[in-house]
Write an enzyme that holds these catalytic residues in place. Structure first.
Site, short mmCIF file in Angstrom:
data_model
loop_
_atom_site.label_atom_id
_atom_site.label_comp_id
_atom_site.label_asym_id
_atom_site.label_seq_id
_atom_site.Cartn_x
_atom_site.Cartn_y
_atom_site.Cartn_z
N LYS A 23 0.90 -1.17 0.03
CA LYS A 23 0.17 0.13 -0.12
C LYS A 23 0.93 1.30 -0.10
O LYS A 23 0.54 2.12 -0.86
CB LYS A 23 -1.06 -0.10 1.11
CG LYS A 23 -1.49 1.38 1.47
CD LYS A 23 -2.43 1.33 2.84
CE LYS A 23 -1.66 1.60 4.04
NZ LYS A 23 -1.42 2.99 4.44
N ASN A 24 1.70 1.38 0.96
CA ASN A 24 2.60 2.54 1.24
C ASN A 24 3.62 2.82 0.07
O ASN A 24 4.03 3.82 0.05
CB ASN A 24 3.21 2.48 2.54
CG ASN A 24 2.11 2.78 3.56
OD1 ASN A 24 0.94 2.89 3.27
ND2 ASN A 24 2.71 2.39 5.03
N CYS A 119 -4.05 12.94 13.16
CA CYS A 119 -5.00 11.80 12.94
C CYS A 119 -4.76 10.83 14.12
O CYS A 119 -4.08 11.42 15.08
CB CYS A 119 -4.61 11.02 11.82
SG CYS A 119 -3.27 9.83 11.99
N ARG A 124 1.31 14.37 13.22
CA ARG A 124 1.80 14.22 11.79
C ARG A 124 1.88 15.52 11.10
O ARG A 124 0.99 15.73 10.09
CB ARG A 124 0.73 13.26 11.03
CG ARG A 124 0.89 11.96 11.93
CD ARG A 124 -0.19 10.74 11.34
NE ARG A 124 0.91 10.18 10.35
CZ ARG A 124 0.35 9.26 9.50
NH1 ARG A 124 -1.03 8.60 9.74
NH2 ARG A 124 0.86 8.63 8.37
N ASP A 310 4.90 0.40 12.10
CA ASP A 310 3.69 -0.08 11.57
C ASP A 310 3.39 -1.64 12.14
O ASP A 310 2.24 -2.19 12.11
CB ASP A 310 3.85 -0.10 10.06
CG ASP A 310 3.37 1.23 9.59
OD1 ASP A 310 3.07 2.21 10.44
OD2 ASP A 310 3.87 1.45 8.34
N ARG A 402 -8.24 -0.10 4.92
CA ARG A 402 -7.42 0.75 4.50
C ARG A 402 -6.05 -0.21 3.81
O ARG A 402 -5.33 0.59 2.82
CB ARG A 402 -7.12 1.71 5.26
CG ARG A 402 -8.18 3.01 5.62
CD ARG A 402 -7.53 4.03 6.14
NE ARG A 402 -6.30 4.23 5.94
CZ ARG A 402 -5.15 4.72 6.62
NH1 ARG A 402 -5.37 4.82 7.82
NH2 ARG A 402 -4.09 5.06 5.89
N1 EPU Z 1 7.18 14.65 10.76
C1 EPU Z 1 7.24 15.82 11.08
N2 EPU Z 1 7.34 16.70 10.25
C2 EPU Z 1 6.91 16.46 8.85
C3 EPU Z 1 6.99 15.29 8.50
C4 EPU Z 1 6.81 14.16 9.30
O1 EPU Z 1 7.01 16.32 12.42
O2 EPU Z 1 7.01 17.19 8.04
C5 EPU Z 1 7.11 13.53 11.83
C6 EPU Z 1 5.46 12.72 11.94
O3 EPU Z 1 4.81 13.66 12.83
C7 EPU Z 1 5.87 11.45 12.46
C8 EPU Z 1 7.51 11.52 12.12
O4 EPU Z 1 7.88 12.58 11.67
O5 EPU Z 1 5.93 11.66 14.06
C9 EPU Z 1 7.57 10.15 11.10
O6 EPU Z 1 6.74 10.64 10.05
P1 EPU Z 1 6.76 10.32 8.39
O7 EPU Z 1 6.92 11.38 7.86
O8 EPU Z 1 8.10 9.33 8.31
O9 EPU Z 1 5.73 9.29 8.06
P2 EPU Z 1 4.57 9.22 6.96
O10 EPU Z 1 5.07 9.53 5.67
O11 EPU Z 1 3.28 10.24 7.49
C10 EPU Z 1 4.79 6.85 6.21
C11 EPU Z 1 3.61 5.70 6.30
C12 EPU Z 1 3.02 5.15 7.64
C13 EPU Z 1 4.31 4.88 8.58
C14 EPU Z 1 5.43 5.92 8.33
C15 EPU Z 1 6.68 5.58 9.27
C16 EPU Z 1 2.47 6.22 4.26
C17 EPU Z 1 1.27 6.36 3.44
N3 EPU Z 1 2.45 6.23 5.50
O12 EPU Z 1 3.81 7.90 6.90
O13 EPU Z 1 2.24 4.24 7.48
O14 EPU Z 1 4.05 4.47 9.92
O15 EPU Z 1 5.71 6.26 7.00
O16 EPU Z 1 7.29 4.38 8.45
O17 EPU Z 1 3.63 5.68 3.52
C18 EPU Z 1 0.31 3.00 8.02
O18 EPU Z 1 0.40 2.45 6.93
O19 EPU Z 1 -0.63 2.49 8.98
C19 EPU Z 1 1.05 4.07 8.22
C20 EPU Z 1 0.68 4.76 9.22
#
Ligand code: EPU
Length: 442
Positions: A23-24, A119, A124, A310, A402
């Site tokens: 998915k991701n 969320c 996030r 995850d 999802r």
């Molecule tokens: N963060 C910030 N500022 C930013 C971006 C991130 O503070 O601009 C913080 C976030 O709040 C979080 C941390 O950095 O505390 C890590 O967030 P990241 O950006 O790495 O996560 P994401 O891209 O929003 C993806 C996956 C998540 C998975 C995370 C970590 C997707 C669609 N989602 O989220 O998957 O947990 O990476 O590996 O790719 C899931 O599949 O259930 C899921 C939540």
């Protein structure tokens, strides 16, 4: 209509499961098709709610899409994009939609994308995405809940991420593909999904190196260098980790096929330390078994290649019946222990203090009426219900939908006593039966 899972626990699981596309990864590949003014076909696309939301986002931008259920492929034609707005309607339903921002600014020099907000699992923020785009020369305004980004041109830059954010790395990589000159992302995320996106973009005609390390270099190319491609996405390492846990939780034995073992190194080493036996029987297949009570251990979630956040909730469900005391530390999200109150209802002994959970293994969990609060917490409840004594119901299945393609058929095929009902009166009846913890087989 309310839907519910009904699980009668205790069956040992045996057999084979084939893992779907990630998915991701696939959501980001779909967004990346915006960059090429062409037709792209992606294979190994799971049939999930999140995929259909990304289809809607792309269609809102004017792309034409068609999903083939049998082939598990999606064709995306971005030759006639007509819009630059990703509306709140979709972004609020799936945060990953925010990824279209980088691709739209790259191709159209302008984008208006709804801010996803927090969320269930945490705040996030998207500040790294925005700061990175500004470094590339985009002007950004935040108004009425939308990010409005525009530029004359994007210019390659050095960008340092405070945290190796997956989404920010991807968004900036997408924006930098058509920028002038070179972009260097330092402290980049190293997840397999990042590598998949870079591979996809390179096949499309981009020039990206270093994906999978902490420094990614993107040399900007001209729009005419990008073209439509056919591409197969990687397997879902989190789904694979879930079924591995299911065989272990029920002291069964099974084969998990269509995996990339190197994506699961940390996780498999932890499962082995817990007492499971994991053998690589083919280049893309694990045989997983467990014939003893699991042992306690400590886990700290970390960005890849560390223990994946995850899979933290699933590890917690396993450790809730392990011998001894375990500590789980969630270091990525502020609020990713949503499964704890539900596991406690089943008899788990878990004490939570901020981002630490102390888990004293109990002999057995017992079935209960449960509610999925987010995708991975929901998966942990399914796992807990599979190993519990008696009967459980799980509500709020839209969270689980999802991320898990064909969850019920896949689990039934390996011997789980699970069914999904969608009748209001059945839901009520089963809540009552669940309250009495009936042991009726379903
Ligand atoms: N963060 C910030 N500022 C930013 C971006 C991130 O503070 O601009 C913080 C976030 O709040 C979080 C941390 O950095 O505390 C890590 O967030 P990241 O950006 O790495 O996560 P994401 O891209 O929003 C993806 C996956 C998540 C998975 C995370 C970590 C997707 C669609 N989602 O989220 O998957 O947990 O990476 O590996 O790719 C899931 O599949 O259930 C899921 C939540």
């Amino acid at each position: 209509m309310a839907e519910q899972l009904i699980i009668s626990g205790g069956n040992q699981l045996y057999g084979e499961v084939s893992i779907s596309g990630a998915k991701n990864a696939v959501l980001k590949l779909m967004a990346a098709t915006i960059l090429a003014n062409d037709v792209t076909k992606i294979y190994n696309v799971p049939e999930l709610t999140d995929v259909s939301i990304m289809v809607s986002v792309l269609e809102e931008l004017g792309a034409k899409t068609s999903y083939d259920k049998t082939e598990k492929s999606v064709v995306i034609d971005t030759r006639n994009l007509t819009g630059i707005i990703a509306s709140y309607e979709f972004v609020s339903r799936m945060r990953a939609s925010f990824i279209v921002l980088g691709a739209l600014v790259g191709r159209c020099k302008e984008a208006i994308v709804a801010l996803p907000g927090g969320c269930a699992i945490g705040e996030r923020r998207v500040d790294f995405h925005i700061r990175g785009l500004e470094s590339l020369g985009a002007s950004i305004k935040i108004e009425n809940g939308y990010v409005h980004a525009h530029c004359e041109k994007l210019q390659g830059a050095d960008i340092y991420l405070d945290i190796p954010s997956v989404g920010a790395t991807e968004n900036l990589m997408l924006a930098a593909v058509l920028a002038e000159g070179s972009t260097r992302i330092q402290n980049a995320a190293q997840e397999p999904e990042i590598v998949d996106l870079a591979n996809f973009l390179n096949v499309m005609g981009a020039d990206i190196s270093g994906a999978g390390t902490s420094e990614i270099i993107i040399n900007g190319v001209k729009p005419e260098s990008l073209h439509g491609i056919e591409y197969t996405t990687i397997p879902d390492r989190i789904e694979a980790g879930t079924y591995m846990a299911a065989f272990i939780a029920t002291q069964g034995k099974g084969i998990v096929r269509n995996v990339n073992p190197s994506h699961l190194t940390f996780y498999t080493s932890k499962l082995t330390q817990m007492g499971a036996t994991i053998k690589l029987i083919e280049p893309n297949a694990f045989e997983v078994s467990c014939n003893q009570r699991l042992k306690a251990l400590n886990i700290v979630t970390q960005p890849y290649p560390g223990f994946p956040t995850d899979l933290q909730s699933l590890a917690m469900a396993l450790l809730s019946v392990a011998e001894g005391v375990s500590i789980i530390t969630e270091s990525l999200y502020e609020n990713r222990f949503m499964q704890v109150p539900e596991l406690r209802k089943m008899g788990a002994d878990i004490h939570q203090e901020r981002n630490h959970a102390l888990i004293k293994g109990v002999d057995k969990l017992s079935g209960a009426n449960l509610k999925a609060s987010d995708l991975r917490a929901g998966a942990a409840l399914v796992l807990a219900a599979l190993m519990a004594d008696g009967f459980s119901t799980i509500d709020q299945l839209h969270h689980i939908d999802r991320g898990y393609e064909l969850l019920v058929p896949k689990l039934r095929a390996i011997g789980a006593d699970i069914k999904r009902i969608n009748n209001e009166s059945d839901v009520l009846v089963n809540k009552l039966r669940g309250n009495l913890n009936g042991t009726t087989k379903i």
